[in-house]
Design an enzyme around this catalytic site. Structure first.
Site, PDB file in Angstrom:
ATOM      1  N   HIS A 129       0.856  -1.182   0.000  1.00  0.00           N
ATOM      2  CA  HIS A 129       0.000   0.000   0.000  1.00  0.00           C
ATOM      3  C   HIS A 129       0.895   1.237   0.000  1.00  0.00           C
ATOM      4  CE1 HIS A 129      -2.863   2.977   1.619  1.00  0.00           C
ATOM      5  NE2 HIS A 129      -3.841   2.161   1.286  1.00  0.00           N
ATOM      6  N   ASP A 206       3.345  -4.279   7.958  1.00  0.00           N
ATOM      7  CA  ASP A 206       2.090  -3.539   7.842  1.00  0.00           C
ATOM      8  C   ASP A 206       0.953  -4.529   8.061  1.00  0.00           C
ATOM      9  OD1 ASP A 206      -0.196  -2.214   7.090  1.00  0.00           O
ATOM     10  OD2 ASP A 206       0.465  -1.720   5.072  1.00  0.00           O
ATOM     11  N   GLN A 209      -4.312  -5.019   7.182  1.00  0.00           N
ATOM     12  CA  GLN A 209      -5.220  -6.099   6.792  1.00  0.00           C
ATOM     13  C   GLN A 209      -4.981  -7.343   7.643  1.00  0.00           C
ATOM     14  OE1 GLN A 209      -7.664  -5.631   4.630  1.00  0.00           O
ATOM     15  NE2 GLN A 209      -6.979  -3.635   3.926  1.00  0.00           N
ATOM     16  N   LYS A 232     -10.200  -0.425  10.014  1.00  0.00           N
ATOM     17  CA  LYS A 232     -10.356  -1.698   9.303  1.00  0.00           C
ATOM     18  C   LYS A 232     -10.665  -2.840  10.274  1.00  0.00           C
ATOM     19  CE  LYS A 232      -6.947  -0.228   5.864  1.00  0.00           C
ATOM     20  NZ  LYS A 232      -7.839   0.260   4.806  1.00  0.00           N
ATOM     21  N   CYS A 370      -4.644   2.333  -3.910  1.00  0.00           N
ATOM     22  CA  CYS A 370      -3.439   2.856  -3.247  1.00  0.00           C
ATOM     23  C   CYS A 370      -2.279   1.871  -3.351  1.00  0.00           C
ATOM     24  CB  CYS A 370      -3.719   3.197  -1.781  1.00  0.00           C
ATOM     25  SG  CYS A 370      -4.824   4.587  -1.550  1.00  0.00           S
TER      26      CYS A 370
END
Length: 412
Positions: A129, A206, A209, A232, A370
């Site tokens: 991302h 990251d 998700q 999220k 993104c």
């Protein structure tokens, strides 16, 4: 089961009943919300927790001795403890509240930038991302860092052999996603971390998700930093967290200056607080942190294996319904991928497809998501994306397939 244990069926209708927004209609149709990878909907537990805090005990944190200040501080710090438990951090002090995953990555990049020298290398993947690309580009532009890219295979998996070859004595940081927001690919983050540490590099994962779909355990992963975002994870916007090891956080210089992040201040010098407060300058997102804590406690009440099985069944239904359709291409088919279905439709732009599907109440994403380097890797100018969560149903998977077929028919 043969061993005598029982599996509690996943009751998706009971889950849906906790989300007020899922009862609404869009364009005269029941809402089918398939954009959770961009931002998930909020359960009643989160809405109520934030309302209670605003109505009954709101005050600033860490700065007062009165009852409201104490109550709010306790709720704020309880949220930090919830995050720590959720990701398996060794202590709540390893959790830094930020305004989101993007700020958390920028915090680390800015700190690393103070010691970056020209030629130092940062390894990222082609599936990142932008929030895990642009902060490292800033170090390239301002300090002469060199970005190296882990290739993505045709099925959406990382080329791990190529990754190993990228590592060397100049590698300072490896920054990769736990789960791709476009492909749904779940990366082998523990092995990525192990190889990076052998090379003497730090690792940032990251987890924006991954925190939702992969039941993260930062101790098992072994990474130096893990990042998540609240919106999220069924929580509010404007809140996220950076989870770091004690050594990694202690080595980072402050990101911003102000109140709360200091130990003492005089006219001649300043002494900074220890993590996590060193990185939480000013009044923090208090209500949002409380909402994130409520979201995590709510989500932690589900069996992660049952949630993954439910989401996998939704993906299976979509693929079953669309199998043999020659005008559809799925982007990302790596084994074990999460519940994200990215696709292109022959003869139709993704934006147009999404707008037609909205007429049937089906909300999907369309565009570059993104992740422009990933789109370039697959030769895409745009794609559609349906992202499934625990509150979606098999009937909604069918509704997605039906609306997609109708959208295609509209353009031919």
């Amino acid at each position: 089961m043969a061993d005598g244990t029982t599996v509690t069926p996943f009751d998706v209708q009971a889950v849906r009943a906790q989300f007020p927004i899922l009862s609404r209609q869009v364009n005269g149709q029941p809402l089918v919300y398939l954009d959770s990878a961009a931002s998930a909907q909020k359960p009643r537990a989160v809405i109520d927790a934030m309302t209670r805090a605003m109505e009954g005990s709101y005050a600033n944190v860490h700065r007062g001795l009165h009852t409201l200040a104490n109550e709010t501080t306790e709720a704020f710090e309880a949220a930090r403890e919830s995050v720590a438990r959720f990701v398996g951090a060794e202590a709540p002090e390893r959790v830094v509240f930020t305004k989101g995953g993007t700020e958390a990555i920028n915090l680390v990049a800015a700190g690393l930038g103070q010691s970056i020298r020209p030629g130092d290398e940062i390894v990222v993947s082609q599936m990142e991302h932008h929030s895990n690309i642009v902060p490292w580009h800033l170090l390239r532009e301002r300090h002469g860092a060199v970005l190296k890219w882990i290739p993505v295979r045709d099925d959406g998996s990382l080329d791990m052999a190529a990754y190993a070859d990228l590592l060397g004595p100049k590698t300072r940081m490896v920054a990769v996603t736990h789960m791709s927001n476009v492909l749904g690919t779940v990366n082998p983050v523990a092995e990525i971390t192990r190889l990076a540490h052998v090379a003497g590099a730090q690792v940032l994962i990251d987890g924006c998700q991954g925190a939702v779909h992969c039941a993260p355990d930062v101790a098992a992963i072994g990474c130096d930093f893990y990042v998540l975002t609240g919106h999220k994870l069924f929580g509010p916007t404007g809140i996220g967290a950076l989870i770091g090891t004690e050594a990694a956080l202690e080595a980072l210089p402050p990101f911003q200056g102000g109140g709360e992040m200091i130990e003492t201040v005089t006219q001649d010098r300043v002494a900074y607080a220890r993590p996590p407060h060193r990185f939480e300058a000013g009044t923090p997102p208090i209500l949002e942190a409380i909402g994130l804590g409520a979201a995590i406690e709510w989500y932690a009440g589900f069996d992660p294996a049952a949630v993954r099985a439910h989401e996998a069944a939704l993906m299976d239904r979509v693929r079953e319904r669309l199998s043999g359709v020659n005008w559809l291409t799925e982007i990302g088919t790596a084994p074990g991928k999460g519940s994200i279905f990215a696709f292109t439709v022959e003869g139709a732009h993704a934006h147009d497809v999404a707008q037609v599907m909205d007429r049937y109440g089906v909300a999907i994403r369309a565009g570059l998501h993104c992740a422009e380097p990933l789109a370039q890797r697959f030769g895409l100018t745009s794609s559609g994306r349906a992202s499934f969560a625990l509150y979606n149903t098999l009937e909604e998977a069918d509704a997605f397939a039906d609306a997609l077929i109708k959208a295609r028919d509209f353009f031919v």
